[in-house]
Design a protein around this motif. Structure first.
Motif, PDB file in Angstrom:
ATOM      1  N   GLU A   1      -2.335   4.436   3.408  1.00  0.00           N
ATOM      2  CA  GLU A   1      -2.030   4.877   4.773  1.00  0.00           C
ATOM      3  C   GLU A   1      -3.049   5.899   5.260  1.00  0.00           C
ATOM      4  O   GLU A   1      -3.408   5.912   6.437  1.00  0.00           O
ATOM      5  CB  GLU A   1      -0.629   5.468   4.826  1.00  0.00           C
ATOM      6  CG  GLU A   1       0.464   4.425   4.670  1.00  0.00           C
ATOM      7  CD  GLU A   1       1.832   5.017   4.384  1.00  0.00           C
ATOM      8  OE1 GLU A   1       2.821   4.334   4.645  1.00  0.00           O
ATOM      9  OE2 GLU A   1       1.894   6.165   3.893  1.00  0.00           O
ATOM     10  N   ILE A   2      -3.527   6.736   4.344  1.00  0.00           N
ATOM     11  CA  ILE A   2      -4.560   7.715   4.715  1.00  0.00           C
ATOM     12  C   ILE A   2      -5.846   7.005   5.100  1.00  0.00           C
ATOM     13  O   ILE A   2      -6.504   7.366   6.083  1.00  0.00           O
ATOM     14  CB  ILE A   2      -4.805   8.712   3.562  1.00  0.00           C
ATOM     15  CG1 ILE A   2      -3.572   9.590   3.361  1.00  0.00           C
ATOM     16  CG2 ILE A   2      -6.027   9.591   3.857  1.00  0.00           C
ATOM     17  CD1 ILE A   2      -3.623  10.444   2.116  1.00  0.00           C
ATOM     18  N   LEU A   3      -6.210   5.965   4.354  1.00  0.00           N
ATOM     19  CA  LEU A   3      -7.416   5.203   4.686  1.00  0.00           C
ATOM     20  C   LEU A   3      -7.295   4.575   6.071  1.00  0.00           C
ATOM     21  O   LEU A   3      -8.264   4.522   6.825  1.00  0.00           O
ATOM     22  CB  LEU A   3      -7.679   4.125   3.638  1.00  0.00           C
ATOM     23  CG  LEU A   3      -8.106   4.621   2.254  1.00  0.00           C
ATOM     24  CD1 LEU A   3      -8.442   3.443   1.354  1.00  0.00           C
ATOM     25  CD2 LEU A   3      -9.296   5.577   2.338  1.00  0.00           C
ATOM     26  N   LYS A   4      -6.096   4.096   6.413  1.00  0.00           N
ATOM     27  CA  LYS A   4      -5.867   3.549   7.758  1.00  0.00           C
ATOM     28  C   LYS A   4      -6.010   4.640   8.799  1.00  0.00           C
ATOM     29  O   LYS A   4      -6.532   4.415   9.892  1.00  0.00           O
ATOM     30  CB  LYS A   4      -4.472   2.929   7.843  1.00  0.00           C
ATOM     31  CG  LYS A   4      -4.350   1.601   7.162  1.00  0.00           C
ATOM     32  CD  LYS A   4      -2.935   1.105   7.248  1.00  0.00           C
ATOM     33  CE  LYS A   4      -2.766  -0.107   6.348  1.00  0.00           C
ATOM     34  NZ  LYS A   4      -1.361  -0.439   6.144  1.00  0.00           N
ATOM     35  N   THR A   5      -5.526   5.829   8.461  1.00  0.00           N
ATOM     36  CA  THR A   5      -5.634   6.970   9.367  1.00  0.00           C
ATOM     37  C   THR A   5      -7.093   7.295   9.653  1.00  0.00           C
ATOM     38  O   THR A   5      -7.474   7.581  10.790  1.00  0.00           O
ATOM     39  CB  THR A   5      -4.956   8.213   8.752  1.00  0.00           C
ATOM     40  OG1 THR A   5      -3.612   7.901   8.432  1.00  0.00           O
ATOM     41  CG2 THR A   5      -4.987   9.386   9.698  1.00  0.00           C
ATOM     42  N   LEU A   6      -7.912   7.228   8.606  1.00  0.00           N
ATOM     43  CA  LEU A   6      -9.323   7.584   8.745  1.00  0.00           C
ATOM     44  C   LEU A   6     -10.137   6.462   9.374  1.00  0.00           C
ATOM     45  O   LEU A   6     -11.232   6.690   9.864  1.00  0.00           O
ATOM     46  CB  LEU A   6      -9.906   7.937   7.372  1.00  0.00           C
ATOM     47  CG  LEU A   6      -9.186   9.070   6.627  1.00  0.00           C
ATOM     48  CD1 LEU A   6      -9.853   9.344   5.292  1.00  0.00           C
ATOM     49  CD2 LEU A   6      -9.124  10.328   7.471  1.00  0.00           C
TER      50      LEU A   6
END
Length: 200
Positions: A164-169
């Motif tokens: 989810e963090i990778l999607k955020t970034l």
């Protein structure tokens, strides 16, 4: 079904951003599943009680640009730097995140943090949330995923796992596109429209 997952993921990210902008904590996980609580350091004067039992583990995470502004030498192998923040007062923290040079910085040894480490991810998340990329972070040691889930529910804080963090970034993952628009029959605003956006 995949679309529902994307919508839930987008909502989760937006909720995390909202909490951070209010000075609250969120929980993040790195690729290995290690967990940490993080908040924007510009709100370090707000104490919501979550860290009562973890205060000794607080660290301040800063980007390479912060260290450059202090006149410190940086290593290109590190994307982020951290050091213990327990003994820093609020004015010192604010001074550091604004990149101001101070005498107390001479005695601080910054620890280099690799890309996608918890400190690095926390700074990148804050940058994506349009906040100063400097975080207060507390590493947490959970014995298993159930213990982490219990912690999240007890404190009612949002959590972002590594994917989810990778999607955020990844900016493309949270872009919206316009689906439709219509004029609004408002007497005092004849050019008013309602526009509906949707995730790609």
């Amino acid at each position: 079904m995949y679309k529902d997952y994307l919508d839930r993921s987008f909502l989760k990210i937006e909720t995390a951003f909202m909490i951070l902008k209010r000075g609250g904590y969120i929980l993040i996980n790195d690729k290995k599943g290690n967990a940490a609580l993080m908040k924007a350091s510009e709100f370090s004067d707000l104490d919501d009680g979550i860290l009562k039992n973890y205060a000794k583990n607080k660290i301040l995470c800063l980007t390479s640009l912060h260290l450059k502004s202090f006149g410190k030498k940086i290593n290109n192998d590190y994307d982020c730097y951290s050091f213990p923040a327990n003994n820093l007062n609020i004015s010192e923290i604010v001074s550091m995140i604004l990149g101001e040079k101070n005498n107390f910085l001479k005695n601080i040894n910054f620890l280099g943090e690799k890309s996608n480490s918890l400190p690095d991810l926390s700074c990148k998340i804050l940058k994506s949330a349009k906040l100063i990329p400097a975080s207060i972070l507390v590493r947490l040691n959970f014995k298993n995923p159930y213990e982490e889930e219990k912690f999240i529910k007890n404190f009612q804080i949002p959590n972002l796992n590594f994917s989810e963090i990778l999607k955020t970034l990844n900016q493309n993952s949270i872009f919206l596109y316009k689906t439709t628009e219509a004029k609004l029959p408002l007497l005092n605003a004849p050019n008013a429209k309602i526009i509906i956006f949707r995730q790609s």
